[in-house]
Design a protein around this motif. Structure first.
Motif, PDB file in Angstrom:
ATOM      1  N   VAL A  78       0.699  -1.240   0.193  1.00  0.00           N
ATOM      2  CA  VAL A  78      -0.111  -0.044  -0.052  1.00  0.00           C
ATOM      3  C   VAL A  78       0.724   1.318  -0.054  1.00  0.00           C
ATOM      4  CG1 VAL A  78      -1.760   1.166   1.192  1.00  0.00           C
ATOM      5  CG2 VAL A  78      -1.649  -1.158   1.304  1.00  0.00           C
ATOM      6  N   SER A  79       0.445   2.191  -0.888  1.00  0.00           N
ATOM      7  CA  SER A  79       1.135   3.660  -0.682  1.00  0.00           C
ATOM      8  C   SER A  79       0.055   4.559  -0.810  1.00  0.00           C
ATOM      9  CB  SER A  79       1.945   3.854  -1.983  1.00  0.00           C
ATOM     10  OG  SER A  79       1.048   3.860  -3.208  1.00  0.00           O
ATOM     11  N   ALA A  80       0.298   5.668   0.201  1.00  0.00           N
ATOM     12  CA  ALA A  80      -0.848   6.723   0.337  1.00  0.00           C
ATOM     13  C   ALA A  80       0.185   7.864  -0.084  1.00  0.00           C
ATOM     14  CB  ALA A  80      -1.203   6.992   1.762  1.00  0.00           C
ATOM     15  N   THR A  81      -0.742   8.716  -0.947  1.00  0.00           N
ATOM     16  CA  THR A  81      -0.197   9.935  -1.429  1.00  0.00           C
ATOM     17  C   THR A  81      -1.332  11.133  -0.697  1.00  0.00           C
ATOM     18  OG1 THR A  81       0.677   9.063  -3.632  1.00  0.00           O
ATOM     19  CG2 THR A  81       0.559  11.413  -3.324  1.00  0.00           C
ATOM     20  N   VAL A  82      -0.486  11.996  -0.001  1.00  0.00           N
ATOM     21  CA  VAL A  82      -1.633  12.908   0.604  1.00  0.00           C
ATOM     22  C   VAL A  82      -1.040  14.186  -0.179  1.00  0.00           C
ATOM     23  CG1 VAL A  82      -1.792  14.425   2.682  1.00  0.00           C
ATOM     24  CG2 VAL A  82      -1.361  11.922   2.939  1.00  0.00           C
ATOM     25  N   THR A  83      -2.262  15.060  -0.549  1.00  0.00           N
ATOM     26  CA  THR A  83      -2.224  16.071  -1.407  1.00  0.00           C
ATOM     27  C   THR A  83      -2.480  17.192  -0.601  1.00  0.00           C
ATOM     28  OG1 THR A  83      -2.684  14.739  -3.348  1.00  0.00           O
ATOM     29  CG2 THR A  83      -2.829  17.165  -3.295  1.00  0.00           C
ATOM     30  N   MET A  84      -1.687  18.337  -0.485  1.00  0.00           N
ATOM     31  CA  MET A  84      -1.959  19.850  -0.042  1.00  0.00           C
ATOM     32  C   MET A  84      -2.100  20.928  -1.006  1.00  0.00           C
ATOM     33  SD  MET A  84       0.529  22.145   2.290  1.00  0.00           S
ATOM     34  CE  MET A  84       0.145  21.287   3.996  1.00  0.00           C
ATOM     35  N   ASN A  85      -3.154  21.526  -0.791  1.00  0.00           N
ATOM     36  CA  ASN A  85      -3.202  22.759  -1.458  1.00  0.00           C
ATOM     37  C   ASN A  85      -2.255  23.850  -0.475  1.00  0.00           C
ATOM     38  OD1 ASN A  85      -4.084  25.407  -2.141  1.00  0.00           O
ATOM     39  ND2 ASN A  85      -6.043  24.692  -2.552  1.00  0.00           N
ATOM     40  N   ALA A  86      -1.021  24.246  -0.970  1.00  0.00           N
ATOM     41  CA  ALA A  86      -0.335  25.170  -0.195  1.00  0.00           C
ATOM     42  C   ALA A  86      -0.962  26.475   0.020  1.00  0.00           C
ATOM     43  CB  ALA A  86       1.289  25.059  -1.195  1.00  0.00           C
ATOM     44  N   GLU A  87      -1.442  26.984  -0.997  1.00  0.00           N
ATOM     45  CA  GLU A  87      -2.095  28.247  -0.773  1.00  0.00           C
ATOM     46  C   GLU A  87      -3.104  28.410   0.349  1.00  0.00           C
ATOM     47  OE1 GLU A  87      -3.501  29.828  -4.792  1.00  0.00           O
ATOM     48  OE2 GLU A  87      -1.490  29.431  -5.635  1.00  0.00           O
ATOM     49  N   ALA A  88      -4.060  27.336   0.283  1.00  0.00           N
ATOM     50  CA  ALA A  88      -4.961  27.304   1.276  1.00  0.00           C
ATOM     51  C   ALA A  88      -4.401  26.637   2.467  1.00  0.00           C
ATOM     52  CB  ALA A  88      -6.228  26.546   1.049  1.00  0.00           C
ATOM     53  N   LEU A  89      -3.234  26.368   2.554  1.00  0.00           N
ATOM     54  CA  LEU A  89      -2.763  25.318   3.904  1.00  0.00           C
ATOM     55  C   LEU A  89      -3.833  24.383   4.124  1.00  0.00           C
ATOM     56  CD1 LEU A  89      -1.042  28.246   5.906  1.00  0.00           C
ATOM     57  CD2 LEU A  89       0.177  26.234   4.458  1.00  0.00           C
TER      58      LEU A  89
END
Length: 138
Positions: A78-89
């Motif tokens: 299993v891999s998990a990829t967490v995505t962040m919207n850096a502008e909205a933190l």
């Protein structure tokens, strides 16, 4: 059960740095900084640690669910990829990718168990973001 982790931060957001430690000492003053979170620095960061937690939790939950259905996996990768919207933190998504080897299971039962694990592992339940799953049975 309670688990503890500790973070210490020194300095400004861009020039400062921190250290993260866990109760088990699996992480012992692991470095993190602005560049490791928002750029490509090699230190760890909270998002990477959340992804690791989600991948591990999902794998354990799936193993539990499969066991209750009478299946024992040979392997669950299993891999998990967490995505962040850096502008909205804001963390917006955790995408789980599963490659599984499970003897004698059909595709429908496999997907039923995988989706149940996605929805019910403790880390999934704790997250208030979109959780997606891509699952492959070998």
């Amino acid at each position: 059960m309670k688990r503890t982790a500790k973070a210490v931060w020194s300095g400004s957001i861009k020039e400062g740095e921190g250290k993260i430690s866990t109760q088990s000492k699996a992480l012992n003053e692991a470095a993190y900084c602005f560049a490791s979170r928002f750029e490509n620095d090699n230190n760890t960061n909270p998002d990477e640690l959340l992804a690791a937690s989600h991948a591990g939790c999902f794998a354990m939950a799936l193993s539990l669910i499969l066991g209750k259905e009478g299946f024992t996996p040979d392997s669950l990768e299993v891999s998990a990829t967490v995505t962040m919207n850096a502008e909205a933190l804001e963390l917006t998504e955790s995408h789980l990718k599963l490659k599984a080897k499970i003897p004698n299971i059909d595709k429908d039962k496999f997907m039923e168990c995988a989706n149940a694990a996605k929805d019910n592992c403790p880390v999934s339940k704790a997250l208030s973001l979109n959780i997606s799953l891509e699952a492959e049975l070998a």
